[in-house]
Design a protein around this motif. Structure first.
Motif, PDB file in Angstrom:
ATOM      1  N   ARG A 182       0.827  -1.205   0.000  1.00  0.00           N
ATOM      2  CA  ARG A 182       0.000   0.000   0.000  1.00  0.00           C
ATOM      3  C   ARG A 182       0.863   1.258   0.000  1.00  0.00           C
ATOM      4  NH1 ARG A 182      -4.045  -0.656   4.727  1.00  0.00           N
ATOM      5  NH2 ARG A 182      -5.055   1.045   3.664  1.00  0.00           N
ATOM      6  N   GLU A 183       0.316   2.332  -0.595  1.00  0.00           N
ATOM      7  CA  GLU A 183       1.021   3.611  -0.627  1.00  0.00           C
ATOM      8  C   GLU A 183       0.860   4.380   0.681  1.00  0.00           C
ATOM      9  OE1 GLU A 183       0.082   5.934  -4.056  1.00  0.00           O
ATOM     10  OE2 GLU A 183       0.217   4.190  -5.381  1.00  0.00           O
ATOM     11  N   THR A 228       3.288   7.065   4.852  1.00  0.00           N
ATOM     12  CA  THR A 228       3.736   6.411   3.630  1.00  0.00           C
ATOM     13  C   THR A 228       4.956   5.568   3.984  1.00  0.00           C
ATOM     14  OG1 THR A 228       5.222   8.204   3.012  1.00  0.00           O
ATOM     15  CG2 THR A 228       2.938   8.368   2.233  1.00  0.00           C
ATOM     16  N   LYS A 233       9.620   1.915   5.846  1.00  0.00           N
ATOM     17  CA  LYS A 233       9.677   0.690   5.038  1.00  0.00           C
ATOM     18  C   LYS A 233      10.887  -0.171   5.410  1.00  0.00           C
ATOM     19  CE  LYS A 233      12.013   2.965   1.212  1.00  0.00           C
ATOM     20  NZ  LYS A 233      11.851   3.493  -0.127  1.00  0.00           N
TER      21      LYS A 233
END
Length: 135
Positions: free
Chosen positions: A49-50, A70, A115
């Motif tokens: 997902r963004e 994000t 991330k």
């Protein structure tokens, strides 16, 4: 005579209970499972997902907030957003006095882009602790 007058209501009550006990609450059989836990776990662990919603928690104070980030949001940016969301954004307390940890592994603080810190599509949680350099 009294025992005969009690027999009929007792028999009706037992018949009604037997009938209710034999009835099912829902019509038809139970639905088949649509996916296995293994498949679900693979989807949860993969980041696709963004924008991801995560839990930002201050366990020592019992405070929690949901924050959208994000994958490129840094831990430092998240700390600023989380402090503001929880009301810990006083100017006289520097950001360096707070540390963020992945809720599943609190062995070392997280830094850099989210991330790179194990961010997943669902159920990711960050813990914030007040750890001043000098006390």
């Amino acid at each position: 005579m009294a025992s005969k007058s009690l027999m009929l209501p007792l028999a009706l009550l037992l018949a009604a209970l037997a009938m209710l006990n034999s009835m099912t609450a829902f019509v038809g059989s139970s639905p088949a499972l649509r996916s296995s836990k293994v498949a679900r776990k693979a989807i949860e662990d993969e980041l696709t997902r963004e924008v991801v919603e995560l839990f930002f928690t201050a366990p020592a104070q019992g405070e929690r907030s949901r924050i959208n980030v994000t994958p490129d949001t840094t831990a430092e940016e998240l700390l600023k957003m989380g402090r503001k969301a929880l009301g810990f954004d006083q100017d006289w307390i520097p950001d360096s006095d707070f540390k963020l940890y992945n809720a599943e592994d609190e062995s070392k603080p997280i830094t850099g882009p989210m991330k790179d810190n194990g961010l997943t599509n669902f159920g990711y949680e960050v813990h914030m602790y007040f750890e001043p350099a000098s006390y």
